[in-house]
Design a protein around this motif. Sequence first.
Motif, short mmCIF file in Angstrom:
data_model
loop_
_atom_site.label_atom_id
_atom_site.label_comp_id
_atom_site.label_asym_id
_atom_site.label_seq_id
_atom_site.Cartn_x
_atom_site.Cartn_y
_atom_site.Cartn_z
N GLY A 1 11.31 -2.01 4.18
CA GLY A 1 10.08 -1.25 4.03
C GLY A 1 8.94 -1.93 4.77
N THR A 2 7.75 -1.42 4.55
CA THR A 2 6.57 -1.99 5.19
C THR A 2 5.87 -2.95 4.23
OG1 THR A 2 5.04 -0.26 4.45
CG2 THR A 2 6.27 0.14 6.50
N ASP B 1 3.23 -1.09 2.10
CA ASP B 1 3.78 -0.39 0.93
C ASP B 1 4.14 -1.39 -0.16
OD1 ASP B 1 4.77 1.92 -0.51
OD2 ASP B 1 6.79 1.17 -0.05
N ALA C 1 1.03 -2.50 -2.03
CA ALA C 1 0.52 -1.47 -2.94
C ALA C 1 1.36 -1.40 -4.22
CB ALA C 1 0.49 -0.12 -2.23
N ARG C 2 2.67 -1.43 -4.07
CA ARG C 2 3.55 -1.35 -5.24
C ARG C 2 3.44 -2.60 -6.10
NH1 ARG C 2 7.74 2.60 -4.89
NH2 ARG C 2 7.58 3.84 -2.98
#
Length: 308
Positions: A16-17, A20, A23-24
């Motif tokens: 993933g990035t 992201d 944020a999670r």
Amino acid sequence: MIGDLLLAWISEAGNGTIADFRARAAWLARTENLDLHESATGRWLRDASALGHCEVDWKHGKWSVAPPVITRLPLADGLAVLVGARRQRLLRAIDEEGVYAEQARRLGSSRDIPPPCTILMPYERTRDLEEYAAALGAVYSGCAAAAIAALLGTTAPAKPTAPPAYDSPFEHLSSFSPQTWAPTLPSRPNPSEGLHREQVNGRWQHLLRREGGWYATDLSRGVFAELARRGETVIRWRPDGDHRTRTGTVIVDWGASLPPLQARALVLCSGFVPRFGSAAETSLYDNVPREIAARVASSLGQTLQTSS
């Protein structure tokens, strides 16, 4: 704990990035009422990478989980550690296959996300680890710390790059501990030798000035290149016992974060992220054989010092 939940999530997601992930991770921390430092999510990714759980491409803003691996700890009296992806089916297999494993934790600052627990596996024979790996769907890698250290080459930046733009924010590293950056002009004639940073599209990019040329680098490699140029040593090794002891603690001064492979070579000597000596402003890596410490230091242009 939140660190184990994050490892479980990246294990299932696969890749993933970084944006992201941040944020999670921040959302999950809020559900636990954690008051995190603004850089805590990035530090967790850095620690997870050093532990061998994932690979992080900071330049392109991406991460990917690593496959599960069992690796011996050097000179650790029959202990191995399980690193890499930690999916639920792997954890179930540990119980179903009767693999004896112990979980251990090292807690850090209350404003950081704790790292995932370390899964230690005692063994008597190498064959035991090969059988554990086959039962869990993992790979047995021998001693990863020694293998990584043996492959380390010099990290001195050698890729020429364009000079900084005349109208960009531009700074020069003036001191290491704490790191202090002084504004300067990219258009000035004969720029100072040393490490610089230029802001491009809101992000800092690092450049090294050497003998009239500019070289691309990242922060950690640039810092060690500049330390080498100045002849300063920030890495020491302290033996665990008397002078005949083969393992010890590697001490790295703050302001000189290790590049990813060097950090992993030291972390996989114990299976734990470093401790921090706040009074002395140092990072402490445990159970490191002197030969591994020397290879890490040499790859960074450092002469390993032995302290008492």
